[in-house]
Write an enzyme that holds these catalytic residues in place. Structure first.
Site, mmCIF file in Angstrom:
data_model
loop_
_atom_site.group_PDB
_atom_site.id
_atom_site.type_symbol
_atom_site.label_atom_id
_atom_site.label_comp_id
_atom_site.label_asym_id
_atom_site.label_seq_id
_atom_site.Cartn_x
_atom_site.Cartn_y
_atom_site.Cartn_z
ATOM 1 N N ARG A 125 0.610 -1.266 0.025
ATOM 2 C CA ARG A 125 0.078 0.058 0.050
ATOM 3 C C ARG A 125 0.985 1.237 0.019
ATOM 4 O O ARG A 125 2.029 1.279 0.283
ATOM 5 C CB ARG A 125 -0.806 0.094 1.246
ATOM 6 C CG ARG A 125 -1.902 -1.216 1.294
ATOM 7 C CD ARG A 125 -2.509 -1.104 2.775
ATOM 8 N NE ARG A 125 -3.140 -0.125 3.137
ATOM 9 C CZ ARG A 125 -3.786 0.267 4.338
ATOM 10 N NH1 ARG A 125 -3.325 -0.531 5.523
ATOM 11 N NH2 ARG A 125 -4.283 1.396 4.332
ATOM 12 N N SER A 169 0.549 3.947 2.009
ATOM 13 C CA SER A 169 0.700 5.048 3.044
ATOM 14 C C SER A 169 2.043 4.989 3.651
ATOM 15 O O SER A 169 2.974 4.120 3.343
ATOM 16 C CB SER A 169 -0.123 4.220 4.187
ATOM 17 O OG SER A 169 0.223 3.146 4.975
ATOM 18 N N LYS A 200 -2.074 -8.316 10.665
ATOM 19 C CA LYS A 200 -3.531 -7.981 10.916
ATOM 20 C C LYS A 200 -4.700 -7.878 10.020
ATOM 21 O O LYS A 200 -5.647 -8.016 10.230
ATOM 22 C CB LYS A 200 -3.891 -7.140 12.253
ATOM 23 C CG LYS A 200 -3.415 -6.003 11.908
ATOM 24 C CD LYS A 200 -3.802 -4.817 13.293
ATOM 25 C CE LYS A 200 -3.542 -3.532 12.960
ATOM 26 N NZ LYS A 200 -3.730 -2.797 14.062
ATOM 27 N N ASP A 201 -3.823 -7.531 9.014
ATOM 28 C CA ASP A 201 -4.700 -7.101 7.723
ATOM 29 C C ASP A 201 -5.045 -8.253 6.839
ATOM 30 O O ASP A 201 -6.004 -8.208 5.879
ATOM 31 C CB ASP A 201 -4.177 -5.864 6.704
ATOM 32 C CG ASP A 201 -4.131 -4.392 7.435
ATOM 33 O OD1 ASP A 201 -4.948 -4.295 8.580
ATOM 34 O OD2 ASP A 201 -3.375 -3.698 7.139
ATOM 35 N N SER A 254 -11.525 0.563 15.678
ATOM 36 C CA SER A 254 -11.348 -0.768 16.159
ATOM 37 C C SER A 254 -12.588 -1.011 17.170
ATOM 38 O O SER A 254 -12.735 -0.599 18.244
ATOM 39 C CB SER A 254 -10.221 -1.284 16.720
ATOM 40 O OG SER A 254 -10.116 -2.517 17.369
ATOM 41 N N LEU A 255 -13.476 -1.989 16.636
ATOM 42 C CA LEU A 255 -14.492 -2.580 17.560
ATOM 43 C C LEU A 255 -13.708 -3.139 18.748
ATOM 44 O O LEU A 255 -14.534 -3.027 19.848
ATOM 45 C CB LEU A 255 -15.674 -3.386 16.836
ATOM 46 C CG LEU A 255 -16.368 -2.818 15.750
ATOM 47 C CD1 LEU A 255 -17.166 -3.698 15.232
ATOM 48 C CD2 LEU A 255 -17.124 -1.453 16.324
ATOM 49 N N ARG A 256 -13.015 -4.047 18.511
ATOM 50 C CA ARG A 256 -12.159 -4.629 19.554
ATOM 51 C C ARG A 256 -11.683 -3.705 20.549
ATOM 52 O O ARG A 256 -11.707 -3.971 21.839
ATOM 53 C CB ARG A 256 -10.896 -5.555 18.966
ATOM 54 C CG ARG A 256 -9.986 -6.002 19.905
ATOM 55 C CD ARG A 256 -8.531 -6.441 19.306
ATOM 56 N NE ARG A 256 -7.915 -5.444 18.633
ATOM 57 C CZ ARG A 256 -7.103 -4.583 19.366
ATOM 58 N NH1 ARG A 256 -6.975 -4.647 20.561
ATOM 59 N NH2 ARG A 256 -6.706 -3.387 18.411
ATOM 60 N N ARG A 257 -10.677 -2.596 20.354
ATOM 61 C CA ARG A 257 -10.340 -1.543 21.108
ATOM 62 C C ARG A 257 -11.422 -0.915 22.095
ATOM 63 O O ARG A 257 -11.571 -0.790 23.244
ATOM 64 C CB ARG A 257 -9.551 -0.621 20.580
ATOM 65 C CG ARG A 257 -8.382 -1.002 19.940
ATOM 66 C CD ARG A 257 -7.699 -0.169 19.171
ATOM 67 N NE ARG A 257 -6.326 -0.558 18.628
ATOM 68 C CZ ARG A 257 -5.596 -0.395 17.516
ATOM 69 N NH1 ARG A 257 -6.424 0.713 16.808
ATOM 70 N NH2 ARG A 257 -4.620 -0.778 17.337
ATOM 71 N N LYS A 258 -12.810 -0.544 21.093
ATOM 72 C CA LYS A 258 -13.681 0.173 21.869
ATOM 73 C C LYS A 258 -14.410 -0.627 22.864
ATOM 74 O O LYS A 258 -14.696 -0.329 23.941
ATOM 75 C CB LYS A 258 -14.722 0.427 20.602
ATOM 76 C CG LYS A 258 -16.246 0.942 21.077
ATOM 77 C CD LYS A 258 -17.117 1.324 20.021
ATOM 78 C CE LYS A 258 -18.510 1.631 20.493
ATOM 79 N NZ LYS A 258 -19.423 1.926 19.287
ATOM 80 N N ARG A 269 -10.841 7.041 11.345
ATOM 81 C CA ARG A 269 -10.165 6.121 10.158
ATOM 82 C C ARG A 269 -9.199 7.085 9.460
ATOM 83 O O ARG A 269 -8.963 8.111 9.776
ATOM 84 C CB ARG A 269 -11.083 5.399 9.125
ATOM 85 C CG ARG A 269 -11.926 4.326 9.667
ATOM 86 C CD ARG A 269 -12.331 3.596 8.489
ATOM 87 N NE ARG A 269 -11.349 2.983 7.734
ATOM 88 C CZ ARG A 269 -11.448 2.717 6.431
ATOM 89 N NH1 ARG A 269 -12.808 2.994 5.934
ATOM 90 N NH2 ARG A 269 -10.586 2.533 5.500
ATOM 91 N N GLY A 270 -8.215 6.489 8.464
ATOM 92 C CA GLY A 270 -7.113 7.229 7.847
ATOM 93 C C GLY A 270 -5.851 6.838 8.177
ATOM 94 O O GLY A 270 -5.545 6.087 9.228
ATOM 95 N N ASN A 271 -4.870 7.124 7.753
ATOM 96 C CA ASN A 271 -3.457 6.755 7.953
ATOM 97 C C ASN A 271 -3.037 7.189 9.235
ATOM 98 O O ASN A 271 -3.680 8.312 9.993
ATOM 99 C CB ASN A 271 -2.414 7.543 6.730
ATOM 100 C CG ASN A 271 -2.790 6.630 5.483
ATOM 101 O OD1 ASN A 271 -3.306 5.787 5.309
ATOM 102 N ND2 ASN A 271 -2.666 7.486 4.382
ATOM 103 N N THR A 320 -2.718 11.131 9.676
ATOM 104 C CA THR A 320 -4.275 11.882 9.488
ATOM 105 C C THR A 320 -4.730 11.595 11.040
ATOM 106 O O THR A 320 -5.520 12.442 11.631
ATOM 107 C CB THR A 320 -4.996 11.132 8.449
ATOM 108 O OG1 THR A 320 -4.436 11.009 7.212
ATOM 109 C CG2 THR A 320 -6.576 11.637 8.716
ATOM 110 N N ARG A 321 -4.698 10.534 11.476
ATOM 111 C CA ARG A 321 -5.380 10.380 13.080
ATOM 112 C C ARG A 321 -4.601 11.145 14.151
ATOM 113 O O ARG A 321 -5.239 11.660 14.864
ATOM 114 C CB ARG A 321 -5.234 8.725 13.171
ATOM 115 C CG ARG A 321 -5.996 7.962 12.414
ATOM 116 C CD ARG A 321 -5.629 6.445 12.920
ATOM 117 N NE ARG A 321 -6.240 5.661 11.624
ATOM 118 C CZ ARG A 321 -6.410 4.404 11.737
ATOM 119 N NH1 ARG A 321 -6.332 3.743 13.198
ATOM 120 N NH2 ARG A 321 -6.614 3.536 11.152
ATOM 121 N N CYS A 349 -12.073 -7.345 11.435
ATOM 122 C CA CYS A 349 -12.208 -6.143 12.182
ATOM 123 C C CYS A 349 -13.605 -5.682 12.596
ATOM 124 O O CYS A 349 -14.093 -4.691 13.199
ATOM 125 C CB CYS A 349 -11.820 -5.040 11.258
ATOM 126 S SG CYS A 349 -10.061 -4.939 11.048
#
Length: 315
Positions: free
Chosen positions: A9, A11, A81-82, A126-130, A146-148, A151-152, A239
């Protein structure tokens, strides 16, 4: 001179990872020249929708795997993880280099996790983190981000969020780890399967490339992520589902910790199992079945119902 085309990718993080792999290939194989090919993926194109709503099976790898399958590139570098736990036909993981610390970290304008005021806004994709953060701090507000990485971080700095949660590994690889407020303990936030590890993907029918990239493989890391991915595969996770798994290797043995959580973090089922690195996949499957026996099946069924297009609680 032999040339290996490495796909990735575009990024900053993805390029940093791919260039590191390319350098390691050359260091271990002085006769090899490498070339980086940037490939834009579906996940890079859709940035305004939560991953849980668009599905993640191959979201960040599908186009790269197509280039690998048809010979445009010889190897692909992914964040482990992707990479879907069910591999694309004809492709294989040629190397799993040594893993970076897989922990999640908090970047914050207002201190550590338990210093944040009630209602503080946390950014995470991430729903896991949330789920895990809400389990210990149900008073916080967690919104999709979201984003690179750059960006975050800019959105945190601009005040859009009081704190954000990221993987330590990406910040470490980019040398952006100086502003971490807290490395979250695994007892609070267990990582995603494969987090902190890289996957160098190749074609199964390419023994030349297999021999070249295979020199980057770390046996302990490969065994650990094999166990984690086997668990994820049996549970049908990704995810879209709050599943966490971390295997740690020690002198030929693995300890696998894993959990399944409800979307709001009110329910969490945990399991821990031990096994030999030679039986990593079996360890992952055994731990997954233990989670199911403890009640994870009902939690996962409810999560998938809530996340379906007709689910009333889709988030």
């Amino acid at each position: 001179m032999v040339e290996i085309a490495v796909g990735t990718r575009g990024s900053v993080l993805a390029l940093t990872q791919a260039n590191w792999v390319a350098d390691e290939i050359k260091r271990n194989n002085p006769e090899v020249r490498t070339r980086i090919e940037i490939i834009r993926t579906t996940g890079d194109k859709i940035l305004d929708t939560p991953l849980s709503k668009i599905g993640d099976k191959g979201l960040f790898v599908k186009e790269i795997e197509a280039a690998l399958a048809d010979g445009r590139i010889d190897a692909a570098v992914h964040s482990m993880k992707d990479l879907p736990s069910d591999m694309a036909e004809g492709l294989a993981i040629g190397a799993v280099p040594p893993r970076v610390d897989p922990s999640d970290v908090l970047l914050s304008n207002k201190g550590r996790l338990f210093d944040l005021p009630p209602g503080a806004k946390i950014g995470s994709s991430s729903l896991r983190r949330k789920a895990q953060i809400l389990h210990v701090r149900p008073d916080l507000t967690i919104e999709d981000l979201r984003g690179n990485l750059d960006t975050r971080i800019r959105r945190l700095e601009s005040g859009d969020y009081d704190a954000i949660i990221l993987a330590y590994a990406g910040l470490y690889r980019l040398k952006w780890d100086g502003n971490i407020a807290e490395r979250l303990p695994h007892e609070i936030c267990l990582p995603a399967a494969g987090q902190g590890a890289l996957a160098v993907e190749i074609r199964k029918n390419d023994p030349r490339t297999a021999g070249i990239v295979g020199k980057l493989d770390d046996q302990g890391t490969r065994a650990a992520v094999t166990a984690e991915r086997a668990l994820l595969s049996l549970l049908g996770g990704g995810c879209q589902v709050p599943i966490a798994a971390l295997a740690v290797e020690n002198e030929g043995n693995l300890t696998l910790n894993a959990l399944v959580a409800s979307l709001d973090g009110s329910e969490i089922v945990r399991a821990e199992e031990n096994g030999n690195i030679a039986d990593a996949a079996a360890l992952g499957e055994r731990t997954a079945n233990l989670l199911l026996d403890k009640g994870a099946k009902d939690i996962l069924s409810k999560v998938r119902q809530d996340l379906s297009p007709t689910g009333m609680g889709a988030a």
